[in-house]
Design a protein around this motif. Structure first.
Motif, PDB file in Angstrom:
ATOM      1  N   LEU A   1       0.831  -1.206   0.000  1.00  0.00           N
ATOM      2  CA  LEU A   1       0.000   0.000   0.000  1.00  0.00           C
ATOM      3  C   LEU A   1       0.867   1.259   0.000  1.00  0.00           C
ATOM      4  CD1 LEU A   1      -2.867  -1.031   2.442  1.00  0.00           C
ATOM      5  CD2 LEU A   1      -3.009  -0.699  -0.024  1.00  0.00           C
ATOM      6  N   VAL A   2       1.978   1.228   0.706  1.00  0.00           N
ATOM      7  CA  VAL A   2       2.888   2.376   0.694  1.00  0.00           C
ATOM      8  C   VAL A   2       3.439   2.597  -0.712  1.00  0.00           C
ATOM      9  CG1 VAL A   2       5.097   3.249   1.544  1.00  0.00           C
ATOM     10  CG2 VAL A   2       3.482   2.196   3.131  1.00  0.00           C
ATOM     11  N   LYS A   3       3.798   1.517  -1.396  1.00  0.00           N
ATOM     12  CA  LYS A   3       4.294   1.631  -2.773  1.00  0.00           C
ATOM     13  C   LYS A   3       3.209   2.173  -3.697  1.00  0.00           C
ATOM     14  CE  LYS A   3       7.733  -2.092  -2.466  1.00  0.00           C
ATOM     15  NZ  LYS A   3       8.145  -3.443  -2.969  1.00  0.00           N
ATOM     16  N   ASP A   4       1.990   1.682  -3.514  1.00  0.00           N
ATOM     17  CA  ASP A   4       0.876   2.167  -4.337  1.00  0.00           C
ATOM     18  C   ASP A   4       0.608   3.641  -4.084  1.00  0.00           C
ATOM     19  OD1 ASP A   4      -1.638   1.570  -6.025  1.00  0.00           O
ATOM     20  OD2 ASP A   4      -2.466   2.459  -4.206  1.00  0.00           O
ATOM     21  N   LEU A   5       0.721   4.072  -2.827  1.00  0.00           N
ATOM     22  CA  LEU A   5       0.517   5.479  -2.489  1.00  0.00           C
ATOM     23  C   LEU A   5       1.527   6.358  -3.199  1.00  0.00           C
ATOM     24  CD1 LEU A   5      -0.922   7.618  -0.700  1.00  0.00           C
ATOM     25  CD2 LEU A   5       0.775   7.115   1.061  1.00  0.00           C
ATOM     26  N   GLN A   6       2.764   5.914  -3.275  1.00  0.00           N
ATOM     27  CA  GLN A   6       3.810   6.685  -3.944  1.00  0.00           C
ATOM     28  C   GLN A   6       3.572   6.787  -5.443  1.00  0.00           C
ATOM     29  OE1 GLN A   6       7.208   4.385  -2.713  1.00  0.00           O
ATOM     30  NE2 GLN A   6       7.488   5.524  -0.808  1.00  0.00           N
ATOM     31  N   ILE A   7       2.965   5.747  -6.019  1.00  0.00           N
ATOM     32  CA  ILE A   7       2.764   5.728  -7.473  1.00  0.00           C
ATOM     33  C   ILE A   7       1.456   6.407  -7.864  1.00  0.00           C
ATOM     34  CG2 ILE A   7       2.438   4.228  -9.480  1.00  0.00           C
ATOM     35  CD1 ILE A   7       4.209   2.167  -8.034  1.00  0.00           C
ATOM     36  N   ASN A   8       0.354   6.000  -7.244  1.00  0.00           N
ATOM     37  CA  ASN A   8      -0.969   6.450  -7.664  1.00  0.00           C
ATOM     38  C   ASN A   8      -1.546   7.586  -6.823  1.00  0.00           C
ATOM     39  OD1 ASN A   8      -1.175   4.478  -9.759  1.00  0.00           O
ATOM     40  ND2 ASN A   8      -1.625   2.921  -8.214  1.00  0.00           N
ATOM     41  N   LYS A   9      -0.921   7.893  -5.684  1.00  0.00           N
ATOM     42  CA  LYS A   9      -1.346   9.000  -4.808  1.00  0.00           C
ATOM     43  C   LYS A   9      -2.753   8.794  -4.240  1.00  0.00           C
ATOM     44  CE  LYS A   9       2.503  10.835  -6.169  1.00  0.00           C
ATOM     45  NZ  LYS A   9       3.705  10.692  -5.308  1.00  0.00           N
TER      46      LYS A   9
END
Length: 471
Positions: free
Chosen positions: A418-426
């Protein structure tokens, strides 16, 4: 996708391998679906408000079954999933007026039908959300071990309700309009349950979400508060895009005020915590959304003041005092959960084997009944078989360190993704919902359909991007 109707395909149009056979296409109208959802829930809400819960239950389940049958006969398979999500607050509240496992039967029927007519969509969803496979394995294995330990088929059976609700939400996530319609319907259903119970406040209970009827207690504040807290998060985070309302601020903020008012009246501390934690996450990681905190605070203050100025203001004040008053003991503030933690820790440490692998899945109530008699000062359900009110507590007692390590490892993997997704998709909502689920299962077992929707929204941030167009 700004119009109220959209063409939906049951199988994706562009796939890594071209699909075989016919692709079923139909027109989906959000407004028409919400009207159908109200057709199921509004009569039941009216009967509930007038103090006829038994009639409300029979009416709801009849109309619900009729709506499912109609959608199946006309081939609107995605509407079946939407109905299961949108009517969740009524299903939870009125399950006893059909039969206890009616929710599981409904999910089994719908998911089984969906797999028969669109197995490729189910397979693609499982491929996309591989972390969900661990939930399926956990639920199946934990239930099987529970049955072996207790010889009671009901023990931990609700794990499957939880698992199926996640799967339905993940299936709907391939199309934002479908997902938004189901989730808006769930908010509307929570509103109707709340408004139907308001006339009972001060008569059978001071808290919204629970009422006395037919000689028994119906519902509980947390059961109503959790879908309202989830609605709160979806309305304020990511501009309401998960509800397909990002371009409709008037609708979004008016829904926010109504949701906040009812959430406040439940005085459910768990639900308040989930909503507050979501705002904290938004403040910490939602860089482009931080300015909205002031708007949220403004509308929140308006909603709370409307409650305080109403005849139900004292209810909110008592709920606040019950949580934060310095004169109340920890045991009273936690409604006996501190007693459960004391007993669970004592039972967990009783031997090396119980520390390593616990007493066996499903044995939590038996363990509590046994050890609560041995500890001085325990007053909550002493000597009785009481369900353990925390997923972590339950796993600690029933599966020991082995179970806790498996649970924490899976949660850690989800959080990293989820942290990685937050960085990519905001997108902030998935991580806010996942942390909201973690907070929820500190105080309840979380084996219900609303918790499944909460975790399902969290898992949306872990999905693998396949070469497909949202159908």
């Amino acid at each position: 996708m700004n119009s109220p109707t959209a063409t939906l395909s049951q199988t994706p149009r562009i796939l890594p391998v071209p699909p075989r056979g016919h692709t079923h296409v139909y027109r989906f109208s959000v407004r028409w679906f919400l009207l159908q959802s109200l057709f199921c829930t509004l009569p039941a809400a009216g009967l509930l408000a007038t103090g006829h819960p038994a009639m409300a239950g029979k009416c709801f389940w009849f109309l619900f079954a009729f709506s499912l049958l109609r959608a199946a006969l006309v081939g609107h398979r995605d509407e079946l999933l939407c109905f299961l999500i949108s009517t969740a607050p009524f299903m939870n509240l009125l399950r006893s007026y059909a039969f206890y496992n009616v929710i599981l039967a409904a999910y089994l029927g719908v998911v089984g039908f969906y797999f028969l007519v669109s197995s490729q969509t189910c397979q693609l969803t499982m491929r996309r959300f591989k972390l969900f496979i661990a939930v399926v394995v956990w639920s199946g294995a934990y239930y099987a071990l529970s049955f072996l330990s207790t010889h009671d088929y009901v023990s931990n059976l609700r794990l499957f309700e939880f698992t199926f609700s996640i799967f339905c939400l993940l299936l709907l996530s391939r199309n934002r309009r479908l997902l938004g319609a189901a989730l808006i319907g769930m908010i509307f259903s929570a509103w109707l349950v709340g408004m139907a119970m308001i006339p009972q406040m001060g008569v059978s209970s001071d808290r919204l979400g629970i009422m006395e009827a037919d000689g028994r207690s119906l519902g509980n504040p947390a059961q109503l508060g959790l879908p309202l807290a989830l609605g709160f998060l979806m309305l304020v985070i990511d501009r309401g895009q998960w509800l397909d309302l990002e371009n409709k601020p008037i609708y979004r903020w008016s829904m926010f005020v109504m949701t906040t008012i009812l959430l406040a009246l439940t005085t459910s501390r768990m639900s308040w915590l989930v909503a507050f934690a979501g705002l904290v996450i938004l403040l910490l990681v939602g860089k482009k959304q931080r300015a909205k905190i002031l708007i949220i605070a403004l509308f929140g203050v308006i909603a709370i003041n409307l409650v305080l100025l109403s005849p139900y203001g004292p209810v909110l004040k008592r709920g606040w005092d019950r949580t934060f008053s310095d004169t109340r003991s920890t045991r009273k503030k936690t409604s006996g959960r501190s007693d459960q933690w004391i007993v669970s820790e004592y039972a967990f440490k009783s031997s090396l084997s119980t520390i390593v692998h616990g007493y066996g899945p499903g044995m939590g109530p038996e363990v509590y009944a046994r050890y609560s008699r041995e500890i001085p000062g325990i007053t909550y359900g002493a000597g009785k078989k009481v369900a353990l009110h925390s997923l972590f507590m339950q796993v600690m007692v029933e599966a020991g360190v082995i179970g806790l390590l498996l649970l924490f490892a899976w949660m850690a993997i989800v959080f990293v993704r989820l942290v990685k997704d937050l960085q990519i998709n905001k997108a902030v909502l998935p991580i806010a919902c996942f942390l909201g689920y973690v907070l929820t299962v500190i105080t309840i077992s979380g084996n219900d359909i609303t918790s499944g929707v909460l975790l399902g929204l969290g898992l949306l941030g872990t999905g693998k991007q396949l070469k497909q167009v949202h159908s």
